[in-house]
Design an enzyme around this catalytic site. Structure first.
Site, PDB file in Angstrom:
ATOM      1  N   HIS A  54       0.854  -1.197   0.000  1.00 37.33           N
ATOM      2  CA  HIS A  54       0.000   0.000   0.000  1.00 37.33           C
ATOM      3  C   HIS A  54       0.885   1.240   0.000  1.00 37.33           C
ATOM      4  CE1 HIS A  54       0.785  -0.528   4.294  1.00 37.33           C
ATOM      5  NE2 HIS A  54       0.281   0.657   4.566  1.00 37.33           N
ATOM      6  N   ASP A  94       0.117  -3.914   6.318  1.00 40.60           N
ATOM      7  CA  ASP A  94      -0.531  -3.442   7.552  1.00 40.60           C
ATOM      8  C   ASP A  94      -1.974  -3.931   7.635  1.00 40.60           C
ATOM      9  OD1 ASP A  94       1.792  -2.091   8.095  1.00 40.60           O
ATOM     10  OD2 ASP A  94       0.988  -0.087   7.748  1.00 40.60           O
ATOM     11  N   HIS A 140       1.406   3.951   1.957  1.00 44.28           N
ATOM     12  CA  HIS A 140       1.917   4.748   3.086  1.00 44.28           C
ATOM     13  C   HIS A 140       3.441   4.913   3.019  1.00 44.28           C
ATOM     14  CE1 HIS A 140      -1.877   4.037   5.760  1.00 44.28           C
ATOM     15  NE2 HIS A 140      -2.013   5.068   4.948  1.00 44.28           N
ATOM     16  N   ASP A 194       5.768   4.825   5.156  1.00 42.79           N
ATOM     17  CA  ASP A 194       6.636   3.852   5.824  1.00 42.79           C
ATOM     18  C   ASP A 194       6.656   2.499   5.097  1.00 42.79           C
ATOM     19  OD1 ASP A 194       3.909   3.635   6.778  1.00 42.79           O
ATOM     20  OD2 ASP A 194       4.639   2.220   8.281  1.00 42.79           O
ATOM     21  N   HIS A 195       6.107   2.469   3.873  1.00 38.38           N
ATOM     22  CA  HIS A 195       6.141   1.250   3.041  1.00 38.38           C
ATOM     23  C   HIS A 195       6.740   1.511   1.655  1.00 38.38           C
ATOM     24  CE1 HIS A 195       3.651  -1.130   5.877  1.00 38.38           C
ATOM     25  NE2 HIS A 195       3.421   0.107   6.301  1.00 38.38           N
ATOM     26  N   HIS A 249       5.141  -4.499  10.754  1.00 35.10           N
ATOM     27  CA  HIS A 249       5.523  -3.786  11.979  1.00 35.10           C
ATOM     28  C   HIS A 249       5.690  -4.749  13.153  1.00 35.10           C
ATOM     29  CE1 HIS A 249       4.790   0.432  10.670  1.00 35.10           C
ATOM     30  NE2 HIS A 249       3.875  -0.122   9.887  1.00 35.10           N
ATOM     31  N   HIS A 279      -7.236  -1.180   5.949  1.00 32.14           N
ATOM     32  CA  HIS A 279      -6.226  -0.226   6.430  1.00 32.14           C
ATOM     33  C   HIS A 279      -6.175   0.950   5.444  1.00 32.14           C
ATOM     34  CE1 HIS A 279      -2.498   1.206   8.237  1.00 32.14           C
ATOM     35  NE2 HIS A 279      -1.885   1.137   7.077  1.00 32.14           N
TER      36      HIS A 279
HETATM   37 FE    FE Z   1       2.857   0.832   8.159  1.00 31.81          FE
HETATM   38 ZN    ZN Z   2       0.168   1.643   6.561  1.00 33.20          ZN
END
Ligand code: FE
Ligand code: ZN
Length: 227
Positions: free
Chosen positions: A53, A136, A55, A57-58, A174, A112
């Site tokens: 996805h 996530d 985001h 942090d990905h 995570h 998410h």
């Molecule tokens: Fe994440």
């Molecule tokens: Zn995420």
């Protein structure tokens, strides 16, 4: 296929897949640096980025990885068009992706985010296990926050993952396991499997050990109350 777990940012995990033949792929590169270091160590070329996805942090590492490996192909969900840096392949339900001799099935698991996908590599050969890269959506002991999806969508997505075999390794993005289990006990206090897992994970985290990957079979046992 060898899978390396690389810690990144505060509590992210990046997964580097090595086909043993000089090629590597990476799942959700939060940051390019740990990936570049591992590629250097393995003397492998990055050929694919699999994003679950959009985001940061990905996908945060995508641009820098592409500068080092301009031929790497960036995969993501069709619904994420315009949100994933460098995305070239727009995956839909029923699509497959190849890496080395393994083939992953693409699962559409919104909740998410509205565009979230997961990559499921079924077992190959008699003694192998399956590998699920679920970003996530499903975490060890819990699930992701609902940013763009509804609870109903998330339950339906988790049910799709639950239908996979117990002998599937869950590579979630995570290290949230301890907090998830702490919460799970507040809604399912009598679940013996959950109590046992909580104690195990607490001890593992005190030793600073990673709790990812987990087994999907254990996720099923410890989330009985919900699905
Ligand atoms: Fe994440
Ligand atoms: Zn995420």
């Amino acid at each position: 296929m060898r899978i390396h777990r690389l810690p990144a940012l505060a509590d992210n995990y990046i997964f580097l897949l090595d086909d043993g033949d000089g090629h590597a792929a990476v799942v959700d590169p939060a940051d390019a640096e740990p990936v570049l270091r591992q590629l250097e160590e393995l003397q492998t070329e990055l050929v694919a980025i699999f994003n679950t996805h959009h985001h940061a942090d990905h996908v945060g590492g995508n641009p820098k990885l592409l500068r080092h490996f301009p031929n790497a192909v960036v995969y993501g969900g069709a619904e994420d068009r315009g949100r994933i840096p460098g995305q070239q392949v727009f995956l839909q339900v029923g699509d497959s992706v190849w890496f080395g001799e393994r083939v992953a099935e693409v699962l559409f698991v919104p909740g998410h985010t509205r565009a979230h996908i997961a990559y499921y590599f079924p077992p190959l050969g008699a003694e192998q296990v399956g590998d699920l890269f679920c970003g996530d959506t499903l975490f060890a002991g819990g699930c992701g926050r609902l940013f763009e999806g509804t609870p109903t969508q998330m339950v339906s997505s988790l049910s799709k993952l639950r239908a996979l075999p117990d002998q599937t390794r869950v590579w979630c993005a995570h290290e949230y396991t301890f907090k998830n289990l702490q919460f799970a006990l507040t809604v399912d206090a009598d679940n013996l499997a959950l109590q046992h897992r909580y104690a195990q994970v607490k001890a593992a985290r005190q030793r600073s050990e990673a709790t990812v990957p987990s087994w999907l079979g254990e996720e099923k046992q410890t989330t009985n109350a919900i699905l």
